[in-house]
Each structure stands twice: as structure tokens, then as C-alpha cells.
Design a protein around this motif. Structure first.
Motif, mmCIF file in Angstrom:
data_model
loop_
_atom_site.group_PDB
_atom_site.id
_atom_site.type_symbol
_atom_site.label_atom_id
_atom_site.label_comp_id
_atom_site.label_asym_id
_atom_site.label_seq_id
_atom_site.Cartn_x
_atom_site.Cartn_y
_atom_site.Cartn_z
ATOM 1 N N VAL A 124 42.302 -24.055 13.715
ATOM 2 C CA VAL A 124 43.529 -23.350 14.105
ATOM 3 C C VAL A 124 44.749 -24.122 13.597
ATOM 4 C CG1 VAL A 124 44.941 -22.507 16.044
ATOM 5 C CG2 VAL A 124 42.438 -22.481 16.224
ATOM 6 N N LEU A 125 45.729 -23.370 13.098
ATOM 7 C CA LEU A 125 47.047 -23.931 12.814
ATOM 8 C C LEU A 125 48.015 -23.347 13.829
ATOM 9 C CD1 LEU A 125 47.323 -23.690 8.921
ATOM 10 C CD2 LEU A 125 46.613 -25.649 10.309
ATOM 11 N N LYS A 126 48.750 -24.215 14.501
ATOM 12 C CA LYS A 126 49.725 -23.799 15.508
ATOM 13 C C LYS A 126 51.118 -24.143 14.999
ATOM 14 C CE LYS A 126 50.749 -23.928 20.389
ATOM 15 N NZ LYS A 126 50.832 -22.483 20.370
ATOM 16 N N PHE A 127 52.032 -23.186 15.107
ATOM 17 C CA PHE A 127 53.405 -23.334 14.636
ATOM 18 C C PHE A 127 54.347 -23.250 15.835
ATOM 19 C CE2 PHE A 127 50.829 -21.701 11.254
ATOM 20 C CZ PHE A 127 51.278 -22.332 10.111
ATOM 21 N N PRO A 128 54.574 -24.361 16.534
ATOM 22 C CA PRO A 128 55.444 -24.305 17.715
ATOM 23 C C PRO A 128 56.825 -23.747 17.373
ATOM 24 C CG PRO A 128 54.248 -26.365 17.646
ATOM 25 C CD PRO A 128 54.024 -25.695 16.323
ATOM 26 N N SER A 129 57.170 -22.681 18.034
ATOM 27 C CA SER A 129 58.411 -21.956 17.725
ATOM 28 C C SER A 129 59.646 -22.836 17.781
ATOM 29 C CB SER A 129 58.583 -20.778 18.691
ATOM 30 O OG SER A 129 57.526 -19.879 18.544
ATOM 31 N N HIS A 130 59.705 -23.745 18.762
ATOM 32 C CA HIS A 130 60.909 -24.574 18.900
ATOM 33 C C HIS A 130 61.051 -25.584 17.762
ATOM 34 C CE1 HIS A 130 57.725 -26.772 20.974
ATOM 35 N NE2 HIS A 130 58.419 -27.867 20.783
ATOM 36 N N TRP A 131 59.945 -25.968 17.118
ATOM 37 C CA TRP A 131 60.044 -26.874 15.966
ATOM 38 C C TRP A 131 60.595 -26.146 14.745
ATOM 39 C CZ3 TRP A 131 54.642 -29.661 15.873
ATOM 40 C CH2 TRP A 131 54.536 -30.502 16.997
ATOM 41 N N TRP A 132 60.240 -24.885 14.616
ATOM 42 C CA TRP A 132 60.576 -24.102 13.428
ATOM 43 C C TRP A 132 61.823 -23.252 13.615
ATOM 44 C CZ3 TRP A 132 57.978 -24.109 8.758
ATOM 45 C CH2 TRP A 132 56.773 -24.819 8.724
ATOM 46 N N LYS A 133 62.275 -23.113 14.853
ATOM 47 C CA LYS A 133 63.362 -22.182 15.162
ATOM 48 C C LYS A 133 62.990 -20.782 14.637
ATOM 49 C CE LYS A 133 66.865 -25.835 15.126
ATOM 50 N NZ LYS A 133 66.013 -26.744 15.764
ATOM 51 N N LEU A 134 61.769 -20.385 14.967
ATOM 52 C CA LEU A 134 61.193 -19.152 14.408
ATOM 53 C C LEU A 134 61.969 -17.896 14.756
ATOM 54 C CD1 LEU A 134 57.371 -19.779 14.784
ATOM 55 C CD2 LEU A 134 58.715 -19.719 12.685
ATOM 56 N N TYR A 135 62.600 -17.887 15.911
ATOM 57 C CA TYR A 135 63.277 -16.663 16.310
ATOM 58 C C TYR A 135 64.598 -16.468 15.580
ATOM 59 C CZ TYR A 135 59.617 -16.897 19.739
ATOM 60 O OH TYR A 135 58.375 -16.973 20.333
ATOM 61 N N ALA A 136 65.026 -17.469 14.831
ATOM 62 C CA ALA A 136 66.265 -17.365 14.057
ATOM 63 C C ALA A 136 65.979 -17.247 12.565
ATOM 64 C CB ALA A 136 67.141 -18.597 14.322
ATOM 65 N N ARG A 137 64.713 -17.089 12.188
ATOM 66 C CA ARG A 137 64.317 -17.080 10.777
ATOM 67 C C ARG A 137 63.905 -15.680 10.343
ATOM 68 N NH1 ARG A 137 61.596 -22.540 9.181
ATOM 69 N NH2 ARG A 137 61.129 -21.352 7.325
ATOM 70 N N HIS A 138 63.875 -15.524 9.033
ATOM 71 C CA HIS A 138 63.324 -14.304 8.447
ATOM 72 C C HIS A 138 62.163 -14.628 7.520
ATOM 73 C CE1 HIS A 138 66.560 -12.007 10.198
ATOM 74 N NE2 HIS A 138 67.409 -12.873 9.713
ATOM 75 N N ASP A 139 61.992 -15.894 7.187
ATOM 76 C CA ASP A 139 60.878 -16.337 6.347
ATOM 77 C C ASP A 139 59.930 -17.148 7.220
ATOM 78 O OD1 ASP A 139 62.752 -18.422 6.711
ATOM 79 O OD2 ASP A 139 61.951 -19.491 4.971
ATOM 80 N N TYR A 140 58.854 -16.540 7.634
ATOM 81 C CA TYR A 140 57.956 -17.174 8.574
ATOM 82 C C TYR A 140 56.934 -18.038 7.838
ATOM 83 C CZ TYR A 140 60.149 -13.875 11.661
ATOM 84 O OH TYR A 140 61.080 -13.176 12.375
ATOM 85 N N PRO A 141 56.705 -19.271 8.304
ATOM 86 C CA PRO A 141 55.790 -20.178 7.609
ATOM 87 C C PRO A 141 54.345 -19.699 7.614
ATOM 88 C CG PRO A 141 56.415 -21.075 9.737
ATOM 89 C CD PRO A 141 57.271 -19.858 9.510
ATOM 90 N N GLN A 142 53.971 -18.902 8.601
ATOM 91 C CA GLN A 142 52.588 -18.438 8.690
ATOM 92 C C GLN A 142 52.187 -17.656 7.446
ATOM 93 O OE1 GLN A 142 54.942 -18.136 10.975
ATOM 94 N NE2 GLN A 142 54.166 -18.536 13.028
#
Length: 152
Positions: free
Chosen positions: A124-142
Motif C-alpha cells: 500500500v502507498l498512503k498519501f497523507p492529505s495534510h502532507w500534500w495539501k491535497l484539497y488545494a491541488r489539481h494535480d494529484y500524486p496518486q
């Protein structure tokens, strides 16, 4: 806790596995956990989970034997018998589970005598949202990591 409990309510099979909305399973994730159950008779199998930060891997969990004070891995790394939830209760509200909803669920199962076994394989790869600021992005690392998985 709500979506996990709804999944448990709807589950009809012998086993339950979880996939967080921003996590990725490797193709062998489920088969490796089913293999652990088949080989060992475990009630709760867990795989290795790597926490991915913007600069690469940061932490890994899931390859040690469990005891009641240790979180074996995040829920995306789990496969457990559905009957555990029937016997130990569903996921509890965060306010009622001071050690965390996932750790609390695991601890109740462990203390009830259910057998835990690791796969000893990262799956499993886990992408903690707070590390990536995922909710403010449009290019998702996944998307990039999934593409690399599919190519490999």
C-alpha cells in the motif's frame, strides 16, 4: 468511522478490506493478505504501508507482530474476518476513541483474542492529505504513482 461502518453493514463476504480515498493498493495487496490468512489461520492480516510525502517515502508500517499498544498499519493495509466487527463492535466515533478509531478497532480485536499476522510485504502507498495539501491541488500524486505501477 461512518463509511467504514456502512461498509461493514453492507459486507456479505467472509473478509473485509479497506481502501482509503487517497491511498493506492499494489496489484498483489489482496492476494498477499488472503495468502497470510490461508497459511496461518489468522483472523486479521495486514500488509506493509509506505507513507508517501512530496519528497518521497517518509515512514513505513505493518511488518512487525502486533500487540495491543501498537498500530499494526493504517486501515488500507488490513484484511480481517467480518465477524470481528460483529463480536467487537463497529468503528467508534472519534470522540469515544481517544487512541484513534483505527487503533481502537484493532485493539478491541486483539484483546478479544483474534489472531493477527503480517504479510511482511509492502502492498500500500498512503498519501497523507495534510502532507500534500491535497484539497488545494489539481494535480494529484496518486495518478503519477498509479501510472508507474501500471507500467511496471
Amino acid at each position: 468511522f461512518g463509511p467504514n461502518n456502512e461498509g461493514l453493514r453492507r459486507a456479505t463476504g467472509e473478509f473485509v478490506a479497506y481502501l482509503g480515498h487517497d491511498d493506492l493498493w499494489f496489484p498483489w495487496h489482496l492476494s498477499s493478505l488472503v495468502d497470510v490468512v490461508d497459511r496461518t489461520g489468522a483472523d486479521f492480516a495486514y500488509g506493509g504501508v509506505v507513507f508517501m510525502g512530496p519528497d518521497g517515502p517518509r515512514e513505513a508500517y505493518g511488518n512487525r507482530k502486533v500487540h495491543a499498544q501498537v498500530s499494526v498499519s493504517p486501515p488500507s493495509g488490513w484484511l480481517h474476518r467480518r465477524t470481528i466487527a460483529d463480536a467487537c463492535g463497529p468503528w467508534r466515533e472519534p470522540a469515544l476513541e481517544p487512541i484513534g478509531t483505527d487503533v481502537g478497532f484493532q485493539a478491541r480485536a486483539f484483546l478479544a483474542g483474534y489472531r493477527f499476522e503480517p504479510s511482511r510485504r509492502v502492498s500500500v502507498l498512503k498519501f497523507p492529505s495534510h502532507w500534500w495539501k491535497l484539497y488545494a491541488r489539481h494535480d494529484y500524486p496518486q495518478e503519477q504513482y498509479l501510472g508507474r505501477m501500471q507500467e511496471d
